[in-house]
Design a protein around this motif. Structure first.
Motif, PDB file in Angstrom:
ATOM      1  N   ALA A  44       0.825  -1.219   0.000  1.00 45.61           N
ATOM      2  CA  ALA A  44       0.000   0.000   0.000  1.00 45.61           C
ATOM      3  C   ALA A  44       0.851   1.257   0.000  1.00 45.61           C
ATOM      4  O   ALA A  44       0.349   2.350   0.298  1.00 45.61           O
ATOM      5  CB  ALA A  44      -0.928  -0.009   1.211  1.00 45.61           C
ATOM      6  N   GLY A  45       2.157   1.126  -0.327  1.00 44.25           N
ATOM      7  CA  GLY A  45       3.025   2.310  -0.417  1.00 44.25           C
ATOM      8  C   GLY A  45       3.607   2.768   0.901  1.00 44.25           C
ATOM      9  O   GLY A  45       4.158   3.874   0.975  1.00 44.25           O
ATOM     10  N   ARG A  46       3.487   1.955   1.954  1.00 45.77           N
ATOM     11  CA  ARG A  46       4.026   2.344   3.253  1.00 45.77           C
ATOM     12  C   ARG A  46       5.395   1.696   3.473  1.00 45.77           C
ATOM     13  O   ARG A  46       5.684   0.652   2.866  1.00 45.77           O
ATOM     14  CB  ARG A  46       3.033   1.948   4.361  1.00 45.77           C
ATOM     15  CG  ARG A  46       1.783   2.817   4.361  1.00 45.77           C
ATOM     16  CD  ARG A  46       0.944   2.543   5.601  1.00 45.77           C
ATOM     17  NE  ARG A  46       0.275   1.244   5.508  1.00 45.77           N
ATOM     18  CZ  ARG A  46      -0.938   1.070   5.002  1.00 45.77           C
ATOM     19  NH1 ARG A  46      -1.611   2.111   4.549  1.00 45.77           N
ATOM     20  NH2 ARG A  46      -1.484  -0.118   4.952  1.00 45.77           N
ATOM     21  N   PRO A  47       6.219   2.276   4.382  1.00 47.71           N
ATOM     22  CA  PRO A  47       5.979   3.561   5.094  1.00 47.71           C
ATOM     23  C   PRO A  47       6.183   4.760   4.172  1.00 47.71           C
ATOM     24  O   PRO A  47       6.806   4.642   3.122  1.00 47.71           O
ATOM     25  CB  PRO A  47       7.012   3.514   6.216  1.00 47.71           C
ATOM     26  CG  PRO A  47       8.120   2.674   5.666  1.00 47.71           C
ATOM     27  CD  PRO A  47       7.478   1.636   4.818  1.00 47.71           C
ATOM     28  N   GLU A  48       5.615   5.865   4.543  1.00 50.14           N
ATOM     29  CA  GLU A  48       5.742   7.078   3.734  1.00 50.14           C
ATOM     30  C   GLU A  48       7.204   7.456   3.584  1.00 50.14           C
ATOM     31  O   GLU A  48       7.994   7.378   4.527  1.00 50.14           O
ATOM     32  CB  GLU A  48       4.956   8.220   4.380  1.00 50.14           C
ATOM     33  CG  GLU A  48       3.454   7.997   4.392  1.00 50.14           C
ATOM     34  CD  GLU A  48       2.716   9.211   4.913  1.00 50.14           C
ATOM     35  OE1 GLU A  48       3.371  10.242   5.123  1.00 50.14           O
ATOM     36  OE2 GLU A  48       1.492   9.115   5.100  1.00 50.14           O
ATOM     37  N   GLY A  49       7.534   7.881   2.387  1.00 54.80           N
ATOM     38  CA  GLY A  49       8.905   8.258   2.096  1.00 54.80           C
ATOM     39  C   GLY A  49       9.803   7.098   1.724  1.00 54.80           C
ATOM     40  O   GLY A  49      10.982   7.292   1.430  1.00 54.80           O
ATOM     41  N   VAL A  53       5.308   1.772  -3.857  1.00 53.44           N
ATOM     42  CA  VAL A  53       4.156   2.190  -4.663  1.00 53.44           C
ATOM     43  C   VAL A  53       2.904   1.477  -4.145  1.00 53.44           C
ATOM     44  O   VAL A  53       2.937   0.282  -3.839  1.00 53.44           O
ATOM     45  CB  VAL A  53       4.372   1.852  -6.151  1.00 53.44           C
ATOM     46  CG1 VAL A  53       3.167   2.267  -6.981  1.00 53.44           C
ATOM     47  CG2 VAL A  53       5.634   2.530  -6.663  1.00 53.44           C
ATOM     48  N   ASN A  54       1.812   2.209  -4.050  1.00 55.30           N
ATOM     49  CA  ASN A  54       0.543   1.629  -3.620  1.00 55.30           C
ATOM     50  C   ASN A  54      -0.079   0.851  -4.788  1.00 55.30           C
ATOM     51  O   ASN A  54      -0.788   1.409  -5.618  1.00 55.30           O
ATOM     52  CB  ASN A  54      -0.411   2.723  -3.140  1.00 55.30           C
ATOM     53  CG  ASN A  54      -1.742   2.142  -2.655  1.00 55.30           C
ATOM     54  OD1 ASN A  54      -1.866   0.936  -2.433  1.00 55.30           O
ATOM     55  ND2 ASN A  54      -2.727   2.998  -2.484  1.00 55.30           N
ATOM     56  N   ILE A  55       0.219  -0.447  -4.830  1.00 49.16           N
ATOM     57  CA  ILE A  55      -0.314  -1.293  -5.913  1.00 49.16           C
ATOM     58  C   ILE A  55      -1.410  -2.214  -5.410  1.00 49.16           C
ATOM     59  O   ILE A  55      -1.935  -3.021  -6.185  1.00 49.16           O
ATOM     60  CB  ILE A  55       0.809  -2.141  -6.549  1.00 49.16           C
ATOM     61  CG1 ILE A  55       1.490  -3.003  -5.477  1.00 49.16           C
ATOM     62  CG2 ILE A  55       1.799  -1.272  -7.281  1.00 49.16           C
ATOM     63  CD1 ILE A  55       2.452  -4.007  -6.047  1.00 49.16           C
ATOM     64  N   PHE A  56      -1.783  -2.090  -4.136  1.00 50.81           N
ATOM     65  CA  PHE A  56      -2.759  -3.033  -3.580  1.00 50.81           C
ATOM     66  C   PHE A  56      -4.115  -2.958  -4.289  1.00 50.81           C
ATOM     67  O   PHE A  56      -4.712  -4.015  -4.572  1.00 50.81           O
ATOM     68  CB  PHE A  56      -2.921  -2.803  -2.082  1.00 50.81           C
ATOM     69  CG  PHE A  56      -3.492  -3.979  -1.361  1.00 50.81           C
ATOM     70  CD1 PHE A  56      -2.822  -5.191  -1.338  1.00 50.81           C
ATOM     71  CD2 PHE A  56      -4.709  -3.904  -0.711  1.00 50.81           C
ATOM     72  CE1 PHE A  56      -3.339  -6.296  -0.683  1.00 50.81           C
ATOM     73  CE2 PHE A  56      -5.246  -5.000  -0.064  1.00 50.81           C
ATOM     74  CZ  PHE A  56      -4.558  -6.205  -0.047  1.00 50.81           C
ATOM     75  N   PRO A  57      -4.628  -1.759  -4.605  1.00 47.82           N
ATOM     76  CA  PRO A  57      -5.906  -1.732  -5.352  1.00 47.82           C
ATOM     77  C   PRO A  57      -5.824  -2.439  -6.704  1.00 47.82           C
ATOM     78  O   PRO A  57      -6.795  -3.070  -7.142  1.00 47.82           O
ATOM     79  CB  PRO A  57      -6.182  -0.231  -5.514  1.00 47.82           C
ATOM     80  CG  PRO A  57      -5.441   0.411  -4.388  1.00 47.82           C
ATOM     81  CD  PRO A  57      -4.196  -0.403  -4.222  1.00 47.82           C
ATOM     82  N   GLN A  58      -4.661  -2.357  -7.370  1.00 51.62           N
ATOM     83  CA  GLN A  58      -4.514  -3.044  -8.654  1.00 51.62           C
ATOM     84  C   GLN A  58      -4.504  -4.558  -8.476  1.00 51.62           C
ATOM     85  O   GLN A  58      -5.054  -5.295  -9.304  1.00 51.62           O
ATOM     86  CB  GLN A  58      -3.220  -2.597  -9.337  1.00 51.62           C
ATOM     87  CG  GLN A  58      -3.228  -1.142  -9.795  1.00 51.62           C
ATOM     88  CD  GLN A  58      -1.877  -0.732 -10.346  1.00 51.62           C
ATOM     89  OE1 GLN A  58      -1.091  -0.066  -9.664  1.00 51.62           O
ATOM     90  NE2 GLN A  58      -1.595  -1.129 -11.560  1.00 51.62           N
TER      91      GLN A  58
END
Length: 597
Positions: A44-49, A53-58
């Motif tokens: 989900a793109g974590r941790p910030e920085g 990449v947030n690829i979980f929805p895909q």
């Protein structure tokens, strides 16, 4: 005898040996999908920085699309994992509802984990699946893994360890599909997976998820008949395709008949590369067949994907042929019928206690002396009419009591029975038609090769709510008819109604006021009315008998009253004029436009 035949089938699947066989029954493989979804925070793109990449929805979308295309009878096992292996949810695909439940569960997952213990998860989740499958040898398991990380589990497992363990647990045609999402799998790890012969690695670029693409042979066995008289034979193989295949994708084919090869006898399959369609024709040819012993032989046709991103499962289908003097049989119509057909009758799953109902019919089989003495088998494929109210799932179809679309029938039964067992959640009411396609096996069939079948699914009974609704609708219809009758008595039957609408615009009014004419007997505009309080004339609009247009009657009080069609000058006053779609009336300072609704 049946237990011994079943044992021979298991041996043939594991050893891919060409041995004399007498097998009958269902020849359609069911494929189950064991889906492992990485829910570590990096998905989900974590941790910030971190740059993740947030690829979980895909991933959720790709898995959901794949589930929506599964055939009824499949099972999908969905398990999330991160530092631990989550609970496994099993969904049996039996219709749109069950698929939607599985998709909803995938969409409910959240990527909140902290580690990626992927190899341990692969080992343990497939052990769970084997506990479910146990001795069901017609089920093929595909382990599908979606992860954006490398294994960091405390056990220090490697892909080689996982592959070895999987190889001990797997049955013929079980497969691993390993999708890495933006992470580079070390070459030695990828080589261990692909080199196993039962795994594929699909690397997606960073920030992207490849769609799941699958080619599934629907039949687990093709029987090519008796090759003694003619060493060449062809059969149709049906393929199910899920996802969009690359245009250049091809299916590679080869054969394995080890015991015949030891004798210098070779079995070749053609073509060697197949463009995937709904049905493909495969040919089997014996080469150097002199000296082959009389008998029934079975091996495998191996299928290979030309693209690692396309899963082919199962990758082996059994191939069978006979080498023996001819044995023949002929289908006979039931007593009292002239046509060779199967009339199954009527099923009513809504009145059955468990929501399922069955029907069937059968034909007699007349064997010649050789077939009666030695037995044999022949192939049956069930084809459904494309115009049927709904598509029947494979498990609803029965040939000699066995479910499926493709069958190898034992001629010793001397009958061909076809039946259906339908669930009210899977069918719509109406008449269903189709054909049984008969193919030679060790027994050659004489006469007709197609047998039509038909049955009727009853309509569901009306419940209390539906009956009450029909009563209310009938009462409402009677009330409307009564009102219309009263109106007809009051105004007579020959006075037509107006149609269309008028749009009134004053110089300062951009949008204007709209007057709907439909249903009215006449409309009065002008002096003394609400619509045109400043007008200097009255316009009375009455319908024509044809109802296709109506006329206006202009009554002048002061000044000029004008009517014109678009494009005509404004200075041509008239007294009576048909008003049709697009006409404009100028009644200073108003502009009145007529249009149909």
């Amino acid at each position: 005898m049946l237990r011994f035949s079943f044992l021979l089938r298991i041996v043939s699947l594991f050893l891919a040996a060409s041995v004399p066989l007498r097998l009958a029954g269902q020849v359609q493989t069911r494929v189950d999908y064991v889906v492992l979804i990485d829910i570590s925070g990096s998905m989900a793109g974590r941790p910030e920085g971190s740059g993740n990449v947030n690829i979980f929805p895909q991933v959720q979308q790709a898995v959901g699309q794949f589930i929506s295309e599964l055939e009824p009878g499949s099972h999908v096992f969905i398990t999330p994992f991160a530092e631990t292996l989550g609970a496994t949810r099993r969904f049996e695909i039996g219709g749109p509802g069950s698929a939607q439940e599985a998709i909803a569960y995938v969409n409910s997952l959240q990527a909140t984990g902290s580690e990626t213990h992927v190899y341990g998860a692969m080992r343990d989740v497939f052990a769970r699946y084997n506990d479910f499958r146990r001795a069901q040898d017609d089920r093929v398991g595909v382990l599908m893994v979606f992860t954006d990380g490398l294994d960091n589990g405390p056990e220090g497992l490697s892909m080689r360890d996982v592959v070895q363990q999987f190889g001990l647990q797997r049955k013929e045609n079980d497969f691993i599909y390993y999708a890495t999402l933006g992470v580079n799998l070390p070459p030695e790890e990828a080589a261990a997976l692909v080199g196993s012969g039962f795994g594929a690695h699909d690397p997606s670029p960073r920030g992207d998820v490849h769609p799941v693409r699958i080619v599934q042979p629907r039949y687990a066995l093709l029987s090519f008949g008796n090759l003694q008289r003619n060493p060449q034979s062809q059969r149709q193989l049906r393929l199910d395709v899920r996802g969009q295949l690359p245009p250049e994708f091809r299916l590679g084919t080869s054969t394995q008949f080890p015991q015949l090869a030891e004798r210098g006898i070779y079995v070749e399959v053609s073509p060697k590369r197949v463009a995937v369609q709904e049905e493909v024709r495969l040919g089997l040819t014996l080469v150097n067949a002199e000296g082959i012993p009389t008998g029934d032989y079975e091996g495998v046709i191996q299928l290979e994907s030309s693209d690692p991103q396309v899963i082919v499962v199962p990758r082996q289908i059994r191939a069978r042929f006979t080498y023996a003097p001819p044995r023949t049989a002929r289908m006979l119509a039931p007593p009292g019928r002239e046509r060779l057909e199967l009339a199954l009758g009527r099923v009513d799953p809504w009145r059955a206690r468990e929501g399922r109902d069955a029907a069937g019919d059968s034909l007699r089989l007349d064997l010649d002396r050789e077939a009666a003495a030695r037995g044999g088998n022949f192939g049956v494929r069930v084809r459904q009419d494309a115009r049927n109210p709904s598509v029947l799932p494979a498990q609803a179809l029965r040939v000699n009591g066995v479910a499926g679309e493709m069958h190898n029938v034992d001629a010793a039964a001397r009958r061909l029975a076809f039946g259906v067992e339908v669930d009210r959640n899977q069918v719509k009411p109406g008449t269903y038609r189709g054909t049984l396609l008969l193919e030679d096996g060790s027994v050659e069939l004489q006469g007709a090769r197609e047998v039509p079948w038909t049955f009727v699914v009853a309509r569901p009974p009306l419940g209390p709510g539906a009956v009450a609704g029909l009563v209310l609708a009938a009462l409402a219809a009677l009330a409307v008819l009564a009102l219309l009758a009263m109106r007809w008595l009051a105004v007579g039957p020959f006075k037509p109604l107006l149609r269309g609408r008028l749009t009134l615009r004053a110089p300062s009014d951009v949008f204007g006021e709209e007057i709907v004419l439909t249903g009215k007997r006449h409309v009065l505009l002008g002096s003394g009315t609400d619509q045109l309080p400043r007008a200097s004339a009255r316009v009375r609009i009455v319908p024509e008998q044809s109802r296709s247009h109506f006329r206006i009657k202009l009554v002048a009080e002061e000044g000029n009253v004008q009517i014109r069609r678009p494009g005509e000058p404004y200075d041509t006053p008239v007294a009576i004029e048909p008003l049709q779609d697009g006409d404009v009336i100028t009644l200073a300072p108003y502009r009145i436009e007529y249009s149909r609704l």
